[in-house]
Design a protein around this motif. Structure first.
Motif, PDB file in Angstrom:
ATOM      1  N   SER A  18     -23.386 -26.340  10.912  1.00 57.48           N
ATOM      2  CA  SER A  18     -23.595 -25.116  10.124  1.00 57.48           C
ATOM      3  C   SER A  18     -22.526 -24.918   9.046  1.00 57.48           C
ATOM      4  CB  SER A  18     -23.656 -23.898  11.051  1.00 57.48           C
ATOM      5  OG  SER A  18     -24.822 -23.934  11.845  1.00 57.48           O
ATOM      6  N   PRO A  19     -21.215 -25.026   9.359  1.00 51.00           N
ATOM      7  CA  PRO A  19     -20.218 -24.911   8.276  1.00 51.00           C
ATOM      8  C   PRO A  19     -20.383 -25.980   7.198  1.00 51.00           C
ATOM      9  CG  PRO A  19     -19.171 -24.663  10.424  1.00 51.00           C
ATOM     10  CD  PRO A  19     -20.566 -25.139  10.678  1.00 51.00           C
ATOM     11  N   LEU A  20     -20.879 -27.149   7.577  1.00 50.76           N
ATOM     12  CA  LEU A  20     -21.097 -28.201   6.585  1.00 50.76           C
ATOM     13  C   LEU A  20     -22.250 -27.844   5.652  1.00 50.76           C
ATOM     14  CD1 LEU A  20     -20.656 -31.333   8.887  1.00 50.76           C
ATOM     15  CD2 LEU A  20     -19.013 -30.415   7.229  1.00 50.76           C
ATOM     16  N   PHE A  21     -23.325 -27.267   6.219  1.00 52.51           N
ATOM     17  CA  PHE A  21     -24.417 -26.793   5.366  1.00 52.51           C
ATOM     18  C   PHE A  21     -23.900 -25.761   4.362  1.00 52.51           C
ATOM     19  CE2 PHE A  21     -27.299 -27.876   9.094  1.00 52.51           C
ATOM     20  CZ  PHE A  21     -27.887 -28.950   8.461  1.00 52.51           C
ATOM     21  N   ILE A  22     -23.056 -24.856   4.853  1.00 50.61           N
ATOM     22  CA  ILE A  22     -22.532 -23.798   3.988  1.00 50.61           C
ATOM     23  C   ILE A  22     -21.638 -24.386   2.899  1.00 50.61           C
ATOM     24  CG2 ILE A  22     -21.027 -21.763   3.949  1.00 50.61           C
ATOM     25  CD1 ILE A  22     -22.042 -21.178   6.831  1.00 50.61           C
ATOM     26  N   ALA A  23     -20.760 -25.308   3.291  1.00 54.85           N
ATOM     27  CA  ALA A  23     -19.857 -25.916   2.309  1.00 54.85           C
ATOM     28  C   ALA A  23     -20.621 -26.674   1.230  1.00 54.85           C
ATOM     29  CB  ALA A  23     -18.876 -26.847   3.017  1.00 54.85           C
ATOM     30  N   LEU A  24     -21.675 -27.374   1.625  1.00 52.74           N
ATOM     31  CA  LEU A  24     -22.456 -28.159   0.662  1.00 52.74           C
ATOM     32  C   LEU A  24     -23.246 -27.282  -0.306  1.00 52.74           C
ATOM     33  CD1 LEU A  24     -23.685 -30.938   3.102  1.00 52.74           C
ATOM     34  CD2 LEU A  24     -22.414 -31.362   0.973  1.00 52.74           C
ATOM     35  N   GLN A  25     -23.541 -26.040   0.123  1.00 56.47           N
ATOM     36  CA  GLN A  25     -24.352 -25.142  -0.708  1.00 56.47           C
ATOM     37  C   GLN A  25     -23.509 -24.170  -1.524  1.00 56.47           C
ATOM     38  OE1 GLN A  25     -27.463 -26.065  -0.915  1.00 56.47           O
ATOM     39  NE2 GLN A  25     -28.666 -25.061   0.681  1.00 56.47           N
ATOM     40  N   THR A  26     -22.240 -24.011  -1.174  1.00 59.32           N
ATOM     41  CA  THR A  26     -21.393 -23.019  -1.851  1.00 59.32           C
ATOM     42  C   THR A  26     -20.766 -23.626  -3.101  1.00 59.32           C
ATOM     43  OG1 THR A  26     -20.888 -21.982   0.282  1.00 59.32           O
ATOM     44  CG2 THR A  26     -19.438 -21.455  -1.567  1.00 59.32           C
ATOM     45  N   LYS A  27     -21.056 -23.027  -4.238  1.00 61.61           N
ATOM     46  CA  LYS A  27     -20.522 -23.511  -5.507  1.00 61.61           C
ATOM     47  C   LYS A  27     -19.301 -22.700  -5.954  1.00 61.61           C
ATOM     48  CE  LYS A  27     -23.861 -26.451  -5.643  1.00 61.61           C
ATOM     49  NZ  LYS A  27     -23.574 -27.855  -5.269  1.00 61.61           N
ATOM     50  N   THR A  28     -19.343 -21.394  -5.729  1.00 58.62           N
ATOM     51  CA  THR A  28     -18.225 -20.528  -6.083  1.00 58.62           C
ATOM     52  C   THR A  28     -17.910 -19.615  -4.905  1.00 58.62           C
ATOM     53  OG1 THR A  28     -19.583 -18.715  -6.958  1.00 58.62           O
ATOM     54  CG2 THR A  28     -19.009 -20.506  -8.485  1.00 58.62           C
ATOM     55  N   GLN A  29     -16.746 -18.980  -4.970  1.00 57.72           N
ATOM     56  CA  GLN A  29     -16.346 -18.073  -3.891  1.00 57.72           C
ATOM     57  C   GLN A  29     -17.318 -16.919  -3.743  1.00 57.72           C
ATOM     58  OE1 GLN A  29     -12.330 -16.691  -4.251  1.00 57.72           O
ATOM     59  NE2 GLN A  29     -12.376 -15.514  -2.359  1.00 57.72           N
ATOM     60  N   ASN A  30     -17.900 -16.478  -4.849  1.00 55.48           N
ATOM     61  CA  ASN A  30     -18.837 -15.358  -4.805  1.00 55.48           C
ATOM     62  C   ASN A  30     -20.141 -15.715  -4.080  1.00 55.48           C
ATOM     63  OD1 ASN A  30     -17.062 -13.710  -6.224  1.00 55.48           O
ATOM     64  ND2 ASN A  30     -17.914 -14.299  -8.230  1.00 55.48           N
ATOM     65  N   ASP A  31     -20.428 -17.029  -3.989  1.00 53.71           N
ATOM     66  CA  ASP A  31     -21.675 -17.464  -3.325  1.00 53.71           C
ATOM     67  C   ASP A  31     -21.556 -17.495  -1.802  1.00 53.71           C
ATOM     68  OD1 ASP A  31     -22.767 -17.865  -5.804  1.00 53.71           O
ATOM     69  OD2 ASP A  31     -22.301 -20.013  -5.855  1.00 53.71           O
ATOM     70  N   SER A  32     -20.338 -17.472  -1.287  1.00 58.33           N
ATOM     71  CA  SER A  32     -20.131 -17.782   0.134  1.00 58.33           C
ATOM     72  C   SER A  32     -20.878 -16.846   1.071  1.00 58.33           C
ATOM     73  CB  SER A  32     -18.633 -17.769   0.456  1.00 58.33           C
ATOM     74  OG  SER A  32     -18.079 -16.499   0.179  1.00 58.33           O
ATOM     75  N   GLY A  33     -20.858 -15.553   0.760  1.00 59.50           N
ATOM     76  CA  GLY A  33     -21.536 -14.589   1.641  1.00 59.50           C
ATOM     77  C   GLY A  33     -23.031 -14.815   1.692  1.00 59.50           C
ATOM     78  N   GLN A  34     -23.645 -14.963   0.522  1.00 58.13           N
ATOM     79  CA  GLN A  34     -25.099 -15.171   0.471  1.00 58.13           C
ATOM     80  C   GLN A  34     -25.489 -16.485   1.123  1.00 58.13           C
ATOM     81  OE1 GLN A  34     -26.779 -15.152  -3.457  1.00 58.13           O
ATOM     82  NE2 GLN A  34     -28.875 -15.474  -2.721  1.00 58.13           N
ATOM     83  N   VAL A  35     -24.721 -17.547   0.851  1.00 60.64           N
ATOM     84  CA  VAL A  35     -25.031 -18.860   1.430  1.00 60.64           C
ATOM     85  C   VAL A  35     -24.907 -18.812   2.951  1.00 60.64           C
ATOM     86  CG1 VAL A  35     -24.266 -21.250   1.618  1.00 60.64           C
ATOM     87  CG2 VAL A  35     -24.402 -20.164  -0.627  1.00 60.64           C
ATOM     88  N   SER A  36     -23.819 -18.224   3.456  1.00 63.25           N
ATOM     89  CA  SER A  36     -23.614 -18.141   4.905  1.00 63.25           C
ATOM     90  C   SER A  36     -24.753 -17.369   5.565  1.00 63.25           C
ATOM     91  CB  SER A  36     -22.277 -17.462   5.214  1.00 63.25           C
ATOM     92  OG  SER A  36     -21.206 -18.175   4.669  1.00 63.25           O
ATOM     93  N   GLY A  37     -25.088 -16.220   4.977  1.00 65.61           N
ATOM     94  CA  GLY A  37     -26.170 -15.408   5.546  1.00 65.61           C
ATOM     95  C   GLY A  37     -27.492 -16.135   5.569  1.00 65.61           C
ATOM     96  N   THR A  38     -27.791 -16.860   4.487  1.00 68.56           N
ATOM     97  CA  THR A  38     -29.058 -17.593   4.401  1.00 68.56           C
ATOM     98  C   THR A  38     -29.117 -18.728   5.422  1.00 68.56           C
ATOM     99  OG1 THR A  38     -29.210 -17.092   2.027  1.00 68.56           O
ATOM    100  CG2 THR A  38     -30.571 -18.900   2.859  1.00 68.56           C
TER     101      THR A  38
END
Length: 480
Positions: free
Chosen positions: A123-143
């Motif tokens: 799961s953290p790897l999915f999030i890291a691969l999808q996160t482009k900027t710091q502002n994206d982290s919340g939306q990516v993690s939630g999704t």
């Protein structure tokens, strides 16, 4: 966000729940499905996910190709999912020789920890691969977590209502392991021949194990446990056994087609033959031998059984009398919905050491009382533990019966607590108590608690947990 990672996240969530459900059911033939087993399974699952999330977070900080890291994690998860049935076959009997609680926790760890740990690490790897900027982290993690959880929901219903009942635990785990491996291979586009050899080696090893012939007449796995039928030779002749999670539920002589268990003999002694036909309700069919006994004693019998497989084997393997009317339903639901009246009711709802404690509550008995004729009797099959902490479950059943019936007697098959059955007989003063033997060793004031099992406060399972644990542990010890 890239769809391929969302698809893999969905499959990962599905695989977690499939592993947890199948893991619990893999333990059931050895340890049952008691509160202790589910506590161990859920504790190990949550611990594996927590450490997996932490480890995955560490991996996500690495500078190497995260796509390759994710593939390796998912590949190992798929491999360990395929190893789960093999671990059950080759390790659980050895682990069962440890003290019961330790054995349950160790077995849960051996079967579940690594596959769930690796799935959690993804799961953290999915999030890291999808996160482009710091502002994206919340939306990516939630999704990612939402899609993963949705996959788990779908897998829970799919496993519980179709895959496990239809195909069994081994094939279900093969399906999810294969789906995870193939999806990772195709979507992450990483290919090595060695990976294929390892995966398909385990795949075919599982299939070989699954199709190995056993000395059994019938075998079926489902979310409700493993049901088996087999014949054994004894000094008194050949006996057919019905087993649920490797525990004998019923024993029938192939010569007489009657039960050879002391419990049925006790029922035969305490229930009189009826000259005029009367109506009996049996809650928990088992092999149907108690229902057959009641038919022979002059009763029109309705038998309620929640597991359709039990009805099937009673009819096909245990000569269930065709006069017995069978209903596939939960016992409590049947009581709540029924408007028929009965002269005799038998609660025989134990499955191995497991107890559906929602069936024997103050409210359930109050409803049942309205379904009884004035001279009706209610019988409850129970284990043999009576005194001290281990007898609390027996005390709760007695107290709960007393809320609806003024007279409650106990009979037993022997004086040895570890190997006997107790049969409660409950009735009201206008009924004629018909049993031929009352065990004077049972004195109500010896009971260790005054608690009552109710819908709002279901204490029976907790009160009976120690007895169930000891009963299963002694059974395991005897089978080693």
């Amino acid at each position: 966000m890239q769809k391929r990672y969302l698809i893999l996240s969905f499959i990962e969530g599905a695989a977690v729940m499939a592993a947890e459900l199948c893991g619990a059911k893999l333990l059931a033939p050895v340890f049952g499905s008691s509160l202790y087993v589910w506590s161990a399974v859920m504790g190990v699952t949550l611990g594996a996910l927590a450490t997996g999330y932490f480890y995955g977070g560490k991996l996500s900080l690495k500078k190497e190709n995260l796509n390759s890291v994710l593939f390796k994690v998912l590949l190992l998860a798929a491999i360990f999912i395929l190893l789960m049935p093999l671990c059950e076959s080759y390790l659980l009997n050895y682990l069962s020789s440890f003290p019961f609680t330790l054995a349950v926790v160790l077995s849960s760890f051996v079967i579940l920890f690594l596959p769930v740990f690796l799935l959690g690490a993804s799961s953290p790897l999915f999030i890291a691969l999808q996160t482009k900027t710091q502002n994206d982290s919340g939306q990516v993690s939630g999704t990612i977590y939402a899609i993963s959880t949705f996959g788990g929901i779908i897998a829970t219903f799919l496993c519980g209502f179709y895959l496990i009942p239809q195909w069994g635990l081994t094939i279900t785990l093969i399906n999810f392991g294969s789906l995870l491996f193939i999806a990772a291979l195709l979507l992450l586009k990483i290919f090595k021949v060695a990976y294929l050899f390892i995966f398909f080696g385990l795949f075919f090893l599982n299939l070989k194990h699954f199709y190995t012939a056993e000395d059994i007449l019938y075998s079926s796995e489902s979310i409700m446990g493993k049901v088996e039928i087999k014949d054994v030779k004894r000094a008194e002749g050949n006996v057919r056994l019905l087993l649920v999670n490797k525990i004998v539920q019923s024993e029938m002589s192939l010569l007489t087609q009657k039960s050879v268990s002391d419990y049925i003999k006790l029922l035969d002694a305490v229930i009189i033959n009826e000259k005029a036909p009367k109506r009996a309700l049996v809650l928990g069919l088992g092999a149907g031998l108690t229902s057959n006994l009641l038919v022979q004693k002059g009763y029109h019998v309705t038998a309620v059984e929640f597991d359709a497989r039990i009805i099937e084997v009673a009819e096909n393997y245990f000569e269930l009398n065709k006069k017995v009317r069978t209903v596939c339903d939960d016992a409590r639901h049947f009581i709540n919905q029924s408007d028929e009246r009965y002269d005799l009711v038998l609660f025989d709802v134990f499955k191995s050491e497991e107890l559906p404690d929602h069936v024997i509550t103050q409210e359930s008995l109050a409803k049942l009382k309205h379904l009884l004729y004035p001279n009706a009797q209610v019988f409850v099959n129970w284990h043999g533990y009576l005194k001290g902490e281990i007898g609390k479950g027996t005390s709760v059943v007695y107290n709960t019966l007393k809320t609806s019936f003024s007279e409650v007697f106990l009979n037993s098959t022997s004086l040895v607590e570890d190997s006997r059955n107790i049969v409660f007989t409950a009735f009201n003063p206008q009924s004629l108590y018909s049993n031929s033997y009352v065990d004077t060793n049972f004195v109500p004031f010896l009971f260790p608690t005054q608690e009552i099992n109710t819908d709002d406060r279901p204490v029976l399972q907790k009160a009976n947990a120690l007895a169930g644990k000891r009963w299963r542990a002694l059974y395991l010890l005897a089978s080693i």
